[in-house]
Design a protein around this motif. Structure first.
Motif, PDB file in Angstrom:
ATOM      1  N   ILE A 222       0.843  -1.181   0.000  1.00  7.32           N
ATOM      2  CA  ILE A 222       0.000   0.000   0.000  1.00  7.32           C
ATOM      3  C   ILE A 222       0.884   1.238   0.000  1.00  7.32           C
ATOM      4  CG2 ILE A 222      -1.859  -1.180   1.243  1.00  7.32           C
ATOM      5  CD1 ILE A 222      -1.017   0.337   3.753  1.00  7.32           C
ATOM      6  N   SER A 223       0.292   2.380  -0.358  1.00  5.84           N
ATOM      7  CA  SER A 223       1.038   3.637  -0.321  1.00  5.84           C
ATOM      8  C   SER A 223       1.250   4.052   1.131  1.00  5.84           C
ATOM      9  CB  SER A 223       0.279   4.729  -1.069  1.00  5.84           C
ATOM     10  OG  SER A 223       0.189   4.422  -2.447  1.00  5.84           O
ATOM     11  N   ILE A 224       2.460   4.479   1.433  1.00  7.85           N
ATOM     12  CA  ILE A 224       2.842   4.879   2.775  1.00  7.85           C
ATOM     13  C   ILE A 224       3.061   6.395   2.803  1.00  7.85           C
ATOM     14  CG2 ILE A 224       4.570   4.610   4.597  1.00  7.85           C
ATOM     15  CD1 ILE A 224       2.938   2.081   4.063  1.00  7.85           C
ATOM     16  N   PRO A 225       2.495   7.111   3.785  1.00  7.62           N
ATOM     17  CA  PRO A 225       2.801   8.539   3.912  1.00  7.62           C
ATOM     18  C   PRO A 225       4.305   8.736   4.071  1.00  7.62           C
ATOM     19  CG  PRO A 225       0.902   7.997   5.263  1.00  7.62           C
ATOM     20  CD  PRO A 225       1.483   6.687   4.775  1.00  7.62           C
ATOM     21  N   ALA A 226       4.853   9.629   3.293  1.00  6.48           N
ATOM     22  CA  ALA A 226       6.291   9.897   3.340  1.00  6.48           C
ATOM     23  C   ALA A 226       6.543  11.317   2.876  1.00  6.48           C
ATOM     24  CB  ALA A 226       7.058   8.908   2.464  1.00  6.48           C
ATOM     25  N   ILE A 227       7.577  11.918   3.419  1.00  5.19           N
ATOM     26  CA  ILE A 227       7.951  13.271   3.000  1.00  5.19           C
ATOM     27  C   ILE A 227       9.461  13.337   2.768  1.00  5.19           C
ATOM     28  CG2 ILE A 227       5.987  14.434   4.071  1.00  5.19           C
ATOM     29  CD1 ILE A 227       9.338  14.801   5.729  1.00  5.19           C
ATOM     30  N   TYR A 228       9.830  14.226   1.858  1.00  3.88           N
ATOM     31  CA  TYR A 228      11.240  14.541   1.639  1.00  3.88           C
ATOM     32  C   TYR A 228      11.476  15.941   2.192  1.00  3.88           C
ATOM     33  CZ  TYR A 228      15.564  15.908  -0.716  1.00  3.88           C
ATOM     34  OH  TYR A 228      16.831  16.365  -0.979  1.00  3.88           O
ATOM     35  N   ARG A 229      12.497  16.071   3.020  1.00  2.00           N
ATOM     36  CA  ARG A 229      12.779  17.346   3.672  1.00  2.00           C
ATOM     37  C   ARG A 229      14.015  17.984   3.010  1.00  2.00           C
ATOM     38  NH1 ARG A 229      11.967  16.733   9.728  1.00  2.00           N
ATOM     39  NH2 ARG A 229       9.831  16.658   8.892  1.00  2.00           N
ATOM     40  N   PRO A 230      13.811  18.942   2.109  1.00  2.46           N
ATOM     41  CA  PRO A 230      14.942  19.540   1.397  1.00  2.46           C
ATOM     42  C   PRO A 230      15.985  20.176   2.318  1.00  2.46           C
ATOM     43  CG  PRO A 230      12.873  20.139   0.339  1.00  2.46           C
ATOM     44  CD  PRO A 230      12.521  19.492   1.644  1.00  2.46           C
ATOM     45  N   SER A 231      15.565  20.671   3.483  1.00  2.00           N
ATOM     46  CA  SER A 231      16.490  21.368   4.376  1.00  2.00           C
ATOM     47  C   SER A 231      17.623  20.476   4.864  1.00  2.00           C
ATOM     48  CB  SER A 231      15.740  21.955   5.576  1.00  2.00           C
ATOM     49  OG  SER A 231      15.119  20.927   6.330  1.00  2.00           O
TER      50      SER A 231
END
Length: 426
Positions: A222-231
């Protein structure tokens, strides 16, 4: 029973020779990828885990194992709940990893979608001490199938062993399938509060101001919530430890580049035109102004590195000849619009609200200011034409109607941020 804490990210797979299967290609069906605790097993202490397939056949699985000393060979079986053995494999000790995923191939057999089955794991020797012992990994905080049990359930109701099951089937074009039903969910990420709003589900807090949403099938079906943090160049994937992969000006381009059904962490670095794919290396395929459009254009079940060049309307798919399809101002919207298992080259033209799909003509579906949000909303295996209208907060999905699910500033999750500016498209 002794527990062993294991906090290792998935780094590589250990393979044993696979048996042949019928025509088709393997895709991941069910999975529980977390593995922070383990329970030992031997010839007497047998571990089992229930799962509910959605495919009608079973070909292989992966389980996460830790090995100490010389505990013997590993035996893996797939059984019906009544004990009938459908598949049996014995893996010699030398082929079992010390602390990693073990791949086990079976002669393909039939299963009934929606029916419970069990994975049994044990060894051919009795363990005499912890120095000669196997541990089967899992997580005490698993969200996989509350209706699925294992022998640990009476002690830890939320515990599930780590596994991935595979079968022959169609790879559905679903970027935002958060409930595992094979269709795209109407969903948004709200940067103002870091919450994910998935229609029919409770909000999920996962993100901070400046983060970029990058949902994907990182460790399960399934799709998992994820984020990429550019900082800081880190990926924060729910259920996993943070992964450092990128620099502040990189563009996140997650996709299934290896074709194993799992989303690969990847970035495009405009400063040098290279794609950096975790576990696969880096590749030069970009010039200034290009829009990344990775997708499975040749039907090999792996997503290809690809860009759309607005300056000349050409599509450049790595390994293929350039294709001219688009004009200045068009938005690239690749997808499997005819359901044949490959991505079709397509553009949405905001100036006239029309969709142009190569080999399939054009369709009028949209107005000025609409955001194209194509996806497989009905779960039938093809991409539906759809737009989100910010002026009224409604999603208009061809053949399905319209739905209210948006407020100003939300990011629609079925589409990618192609230049890492926090807005859909460019």
């Amino acid at each position: 029973m002794r527990k062993s804490i294991m906090l290792i990210l998935i780094l590589s797979f250990v393979f044993i020779p696979a048996q042949s299967v019928s025509a088709g290609i393997e895709i991941m069906d069910q999975a529980q990828g977390l593995h922070d605790y383990g329970f030992w097993f031997d010839s007497n202490d047998i571990r089992w885990q229930e799962f509910i397939p959605t495919l009608s056949n079973f070909t292989s699985l992966r389980i996460h194992i830790t090995k100490s000393g010389s505990p013997g060979n590993v035996i893996v079986e797939i059984r019906e709940l009544n004990g009938t053995v459908l598949g049996h494999q014995e893996i010699i000790e030398a082929s079992v990893p010390s602390n990693d995923w073990l791949y086990v191939a079976f002669q393909q057999f039939s299963v009934t979608p929606g029916t419970k089955y069990r994975i049994y794991v044990y060894s051919d020797l009795e363990s005499q001490s912890p120095s000669d012992r196997y541990y089967l990994s899992g997580s005490h905080d698993s969200e996989y199938c509350p209706r699925c049990d294992n022998e640990i359930t009476p002690y830890w109701p939320d515990y599930d062993f780590a596994f991935r099951t595979y079968g022959v089937g169609i790879k559905y074009p679903t970027v935002a399938d958060f409930d595992g039903d094979k269709d795209t969910d109407i969903s948004v990420y709200r940067p103002s509060n870091g919450k994910w709003y998935i229609k029919g589900e409770s909000p999920i807090s996962w993100g901070l101001p400046g983060d970029l949403p990058v949902p994907g099938h990182y460790y399960c079906g399934i799709s998992i919530p994820a984020i990429y943090r550019p900082s800081n160049g880190k990926w924060y994937i729910q259920g996993m430890l943070p992964v450092s992969w990128g620099f502040p000006d990189d563009i996140p381009v997650p996709a299934d580049y290896s074709g194993d059904g799992v989303t690969d962490i990847a970035v495009l670095r405009p400063s040098n035109g290279r794609w950096y794919i975790q576990g696969m290396g880096n590749f030069s395929w970009y010039q200034s102004g290009d829009i990344p459009v990775p997708c499975d254009y040749n039907g090999d079940f792996a997503d290809e590195i690809a860009v759309y060049r607005p300056s000349n309307g050409n599509w450049y798919v790595k390994g293929s000849l350039p294709v001219s399809w688009g004009f200045s101002g068009d938005i690239p919207v690749p997808g499997d619009y005819d359901g044949d298992g490959t991505c079709d080259i397509a553009v949405y033209r905001p100036s006239n609200g029309r969709w142009y799909v190569q080999g399939q003509g054009s369709t009028s579906w949209g107005f000025t200011g609409d955001i194209p949000v194509p996806g497989d909303y009905d779960g039938c295996g093809d991409t539906e034409i759809a737009v989100l209208r910010p002026s009224n907060g409604r999603w208009y999905i061809q053949g399905m109607g319209n739905f209210s699910w948006y407020q100003a500033g939300d990011y629609p999750l079925p589409v990618r941020d192609t230049n890492a500016d926090g807005d859909p498209y460019q």
